[in-house]
Design a protein around this motif. Structure first.
Motif, PDB file in Angstrom:
ATOM      1  N   SER A   1       0.942  -1.384  -0.090  1.00 28.75           N
ATOM      2  CA  SER A   1      -0.205   0.371   0.027  1.00 28.75           C
ATOM      3  C   SER A   1       0.599   1.328  -0.093  1.00 28.75           C
ATOM      4  O   SER A   1       1.695   1.097   0.559  1.00 28.75           O
ATOM      5  CB  SER A   1      -0.891  -0.140   1.177  1.00 28.75           C
ATOM      6  N   GLU A   2       0.395   2.401  -0.739  1.00 28.11           N
ATOM      7  CA  GLU A   2       0.770   3.770  -1.234  1.00 28.11           C
ATOM      8  C   GLU A   2      -0.076   4.373  -0.314  1.00 28.11           C
ATOM      9  O   GLU A   2       0.124   5.377  -0.178  1.00 28.11           O
ATOM     10  CB  GLU A   2       1.644   3.990  -2.631  1.00 28.11           C
ATOM     11  N   TRP A   3      -0.550   3.849   0.243  1.00 26.05           N
ATOM     12  CA  TRP A   3      -2.180   4.932   1.059  1.00 26.05           C
ATOM     13  C   TRP A   3      -1.710   5.686   2.602  1.00 26.05           C
ATOM     14  O   TRP A   3      -0.359   5.090   2.842  1.00 26.05           O
ATOM     15  CB  TRP A   3      -3.317   4.441   1.757  1.00 26.05           C
ATOM     16  N   PHE A   4      -2.056   6.302   2.960  1.00 26.26           N
ATOM     17  CA  PHE A   4      -1.156   6.840   4.896  1.00 26.26           C
ATOM     18  C   PHE A   4      -2.038   5.234   5.003  1.00 26.26           C
ATOM     19  O   PHE A   4      -2.447   4.767   5.506  1.00 26.26           O
ATOM     20  CB  PHE A   4      -2.693   7.802   4.609  1.00 26.26           C
ATOM     21  N   PRO A   5      -0.573   5.794   6.615  1.00 29.64           N
ATOM     22  CA  PRO A   5      -0.265   4.308   7.038  1.00 29.64           C
ATOM     23  C   PRO A   5      -1.792   4.013   8.170  1.00 29.64           C
ATOM     24  O   PRO A   5      -1.967   2.820   8.460  1.00 29.64           O
ATOM     25  CB  PRO A   5       0.551   4.714   8.164  1.00 29.64           C
ATOM     26  N   ASP A   6      -2.478   4.652   8.313  1.00 27.97           N
ATOM     27  CA  ASP A   6      -4.021   4.852   9.225  1.00 27.97           C
ATOM     28  C   ASP A   6      -4.494   4.646   8.578  1.00 27.97           C
ATOM     29  O   ASP A   6      -5.816   4.617   9.231  1.00 27.97           O
ATOM     30  CB  ASP A   6      -4.004   5.745  10.355  1.00 27.97           C
ATOM     31  N   THR A   7      -4.810   4.030   6.983  1.00 25.84           N
ATOM     32  CA  THR A   7      -6.049   4.070   6.293  1.00 25.84           C
ATOM     33  C   THR A   7      -6.581   2.477   6.609  1.00 25.84           C
ATOM     34  O   THR A   7      -5.762   1.613   6.371  1.00 25.84           O
ATOM     35  CB  THR A   7      -5.130   3.810   4.793  1.00 25.84           C
ATOM     36  N   VAL A   8      -8.005   3.035   6.967  1.00 26.85           N
ATOM     37  CA  VAL A   8      -8.628   1.208   7.227  1.00 26.85           C
ATOM     38  C   VAL A   8      -9.690   0.314   6.267  1.00 26.85           C
ATOM     39  O   VAL A   8     -10.488   2.005   6.022  1.00 26.85           O
ATOM     40  CB  VAL A   8      -8.900   1.223   8.926  1.00 26.85           C
ATOM     41  N   LEU A   9      -9.817  -0.549   6.439  1.00 27.36           N
ATOM     42  CA  LEU A   9     -10.920  -1.125   4.965  1.00 27.36           C
ATOM     43  C   LEU A   9     -11.092  -1.767   5.844  1.00 27.36           C
ATOM     44  O   LEU A   9     -11.324  -2.800   6.488  1.00 27.36           O
ATOM     45  CB  LEU A   9     -10.406  -1.297   3.632  1.00 27.36           C
ATOM     46  N   PHE A  10     -13.423  -2.249   5.553  1.00 29.16           N
ATOM     47  CA  PHE A  10     -13.611  -3.142   5.692  1.00 29.16           C
ATOM     48  C   PHE A  10     -14.943  -3.958   5.103  1.00 29.16           C
ATOM     49  O   PHE A  10     -14.307  -3.482   3.984  1.00 29.16           O
ATOM     50  CB  PHE A  10     -15.129  -2.293   6.803  1.00 29.16           C
ATOM     51  N   ALA A  11     -15.311  -5.321   5.289  1.00 31.06           N
ATOM     52  CA  ALA A  11     -15.886  -6.079   4.599  1.00 31.06           C
ATOM     53  C   ALA A  11     -16.700  -5.567   3.712  1.00 31.06           C
ATOM     54  O   ALA A  11     -17.099  -5.608   1.914  1.00 31.06           O
ATOM     55  CB  ALA A  11     -16.187  -7.177   5.220  1.00 31.06           C
ATOM     56  N   ASP A  12     -17.573  -4.286   3.658  1.00 31.12           N
ATOM     57  CA  ASP A  12     -18.585  -4.317   3.540  1.00 31.12           C
ATOM     58  C   ASP A  12     -17.957  -2.140   2.967  1.00 31.12           C
ATOM     59  O   ASP A  12     -19.280  -1.147   2.675  1.00 31.12           O
ATOM     60  CB  ASP A  12     -19.452  -3.437   4.127  1.00 31.12           C
ATOM     61  N   GLN A  13     -16.981  -1.751   2.667  1.00 29.27           N
ATOM     62  CA  GLN A  13     -16.703  -0.759   2.236  1.00 29.27           C
ATOM     63  C   GLN A  13     -17.578  -0.386   1.052  1.00 29.27           C
ATOM     64  O   GLN A  13     -17.280  -1.071  -0.041  1.00 29.27           O
ATOM     65  CB  GLN A  13     -14.903  -0.945   2.481  1.00 29.27           C
ATOM     66  N   ARG A  14     -17.747   1.100   0.461  1.00 25.79           N
ATOM     67  CA  ARG A  14     -18.637   2.014  -0.346  1.00 25.79           C
ATOM     68  C   ARG A  14     -16.893   1.849  -1.232  1.00 25.79           C
ATOM     69  O   ARG A  14     -15.829   1.544  -1.085  1.00 25.79           O
ATOM     70  CB  ARG A  14     -18.842   3.010  -0.114  1.00 25.79           C
ATOM     71  N   SER A  15     -16.868   1.134  -2.392  1.00 22.60           N
ATOM     72  CA  SER A  15     -16.328   1.485  -4.023  1.00 22.60           C
ATOM     73  C   SER A  15     -16.862   1.379  -5.530  1.00 22.60           C
ATOM     74  O   SER A  15     -18.655   1.014  -4.906  1.00 22.60           O
ATOM     75  CB  SER A  15     -14.635   0.281  -4.277  1.00 22.60           C
ATOM     76  N   VAL A  16     -16.229   1.976  -6.096  1.00 21.82           N
ATOM     77  CA  VAL A  16     -16.978   1.858  -7.603  1.00 21.82           C
ATOM     78  C   VAL A  16     -14.997   1.721  -8.954  1.00 21.82           C
ATOM     79  O   VAL A  16     -13.972   2.418  -8.089  1.00 21.82           O
ATOM     80  CB  VAL A  16     -17.592   3.649  -8.190  1.00 21.82           C
TER      81      VAL A  16
END
Length: 388
Positions: A206-221
């Motif tokens: 990952s090259e996102w911010f270190p504290d980026t958190v995702l959940f199983a139902d994360q919204r996406s497109v």
């Protein structure tokens, strides 16, 4: 006045309406080259054209748009306790697909995870704690099982955020994104991406911010070759299909709002070739703000529309939704027009809001509140192999 001959009358009619001389096959061929929005407008030309466009055989040749939603429900008193459903939003005919997906092999349990471009991503459990990812095309009753990604020893206990990326207008190949958490926390460490072109999974850090958190139902497109997600860090993040390009951008800021109590990751979607963001702030006054990214090369969002939750829920039938309230949950943005689909009321009524007319309407009471909706656009091409 002399009476016109039959030949003269037919010639005069053809002169006034040249389209009347076109054969059905030629009309369908012309319509197949138009964008979805234009095809919808062509239904108003005549009863003949409306019939041609609505015909199930012709529908496969025409550009497709949103047909409805897949969703699941749970009932502990039933067996099996989880059921799959499909709701048709076209207003005509039966559901275009069977929600039980009967063409798939027998599995102990099938969980729908994501949808994109007419394909459906499922976790198909062979036992209580072992599953395989399966990508299927409900319109063509095709499927393919993906090889093991190798992430997690006991996947039943791992909350995986997994998403599907597919744009048939760009490529016949699809990608599956499985995000990997760090060992000592829930921050995103990287992503494993499966490519149907290579048949392999590849890992990228990952090259996102270190504290980026995702959940199983994360919204996406999936938009312009990149998977976009809304995260708790008040940001929208994205990654491309090769795991080479990563970027972050802040969510649009609220203005002229008296107070913001809490913030939840809003909805991210696309419509008419542009990226949309729908806020989910608990604010005073309560409202839904709809933003559009006019130029995806910048981070500048334009506030397109704002609607109060009172208007969003005013058409709920209190007889079918006894838990009427200002609760709402965005399901999707229509890809070809200014419609927002959402769940309103504590009882779970599927509704649509027309941004152009500034009107809401109730589609169907679903009797379920806590559920994720997977928008479905039929895809009538054979790209899957019905197997491994």
């Amino acid at each position: 006045m002399a009476k016109k001959s039959k030949e003269e009358e037919e010639g005069s009619s053809a002169t006034r309406n040249p389209a009347a001389e076109l054969t059905d096959d030629l009309i369908v061929d012309i319509l197949s080259r138009l964008p979805v929005k234009s095809v919808c407008r062509c239904k108003c030309v005549s009863r003949r054209w409306r019939g041609l466009i609505s015909d199930p055989d012709h529908r496969k040749k025409l550009p497709q748009t949103l047909a409805g939603f897949f969703y699941s429900s749970e009932n502990e008193s039933s067996f099996p306790d989880e059921a799959r459903h499909f709701v048709n939003v076209t207003g005509r005919g039966r559901p275009l697909v069977h929600p039980s997906l009967p063409f798939l092999p027998r599995f102990e349990r099938i969980r729908m995870v994501d949808s994109c471009g007419g394909l459906l991503l499922c976790r198909c459990y062979e036992s209580s704690n072992a599953f395989r990812y399966v990508v299927c095309n409900p319109a063509m009753e095709e499927w393919v099982a993906l090889p093991e990604s190798g992430y997690g020893d006991d996947k039943e206990e791992v909350e995986l955020c997994t998403r599907l990326g597919f744009d048939p207008a760009v490529s016949s190949h699809f990608h599956v994104f499985e995000f990997v958490s760090a060992d000592d926390c829930s921050d995103v460490a990287g992503v494993k991406i499966y490519s149907s072109e290579t048949g392999e999974w590849n890992y990228s850090e990952s090259e996102w911010f270190p504290d980026t958190v995702l959940f199983a139902d994360q919204r996406s497109v999936f938009f312009n070759g990149m998977l976009h997600l809304v995260v708790l860090q008040l940001a929208i993040v994205a990654v491309d299909v090769k795991g080479e390009t990563w970027w972050n951008m802040p969510v649009p800021e609220m203005e002229d709002v008296e107070d913001i109590f809490t913030w939840r990751p809003g909805f991210i979607g696309q419509s008419q070739g542009k990226l949309y963001y729908l806020s989910e702030y608990d604010t005073v006054p309560l409202s839904l703000s709809i933003w559009v990214l006019e130029d995806d090369s910048t981070d500048e969002w334009t506030l397109k529309h704002n609607v109060t939750t009172e208007l969003l829920s005013e058409k709920i039938n209190s007889k079918t939704d006894i838990y009427h309230s200002d609760y709402y949950h965005v399901a999707t943005v229509h890809p070809d027009c200014g419609l927002i689909y959402y769940i309103a009321g504590r009882g779970g009524t599927l509704m649509a809001y027309d941004m152009d007319r500034m009107e809401s309407c109730a589609i169907q009471n679903l009797e379920y509140r806590y559920m994720e909706f997977l928008p479905y656009i039929p895809f009538y091409s054979e790209i899957l192999s019905n197997g491994d």
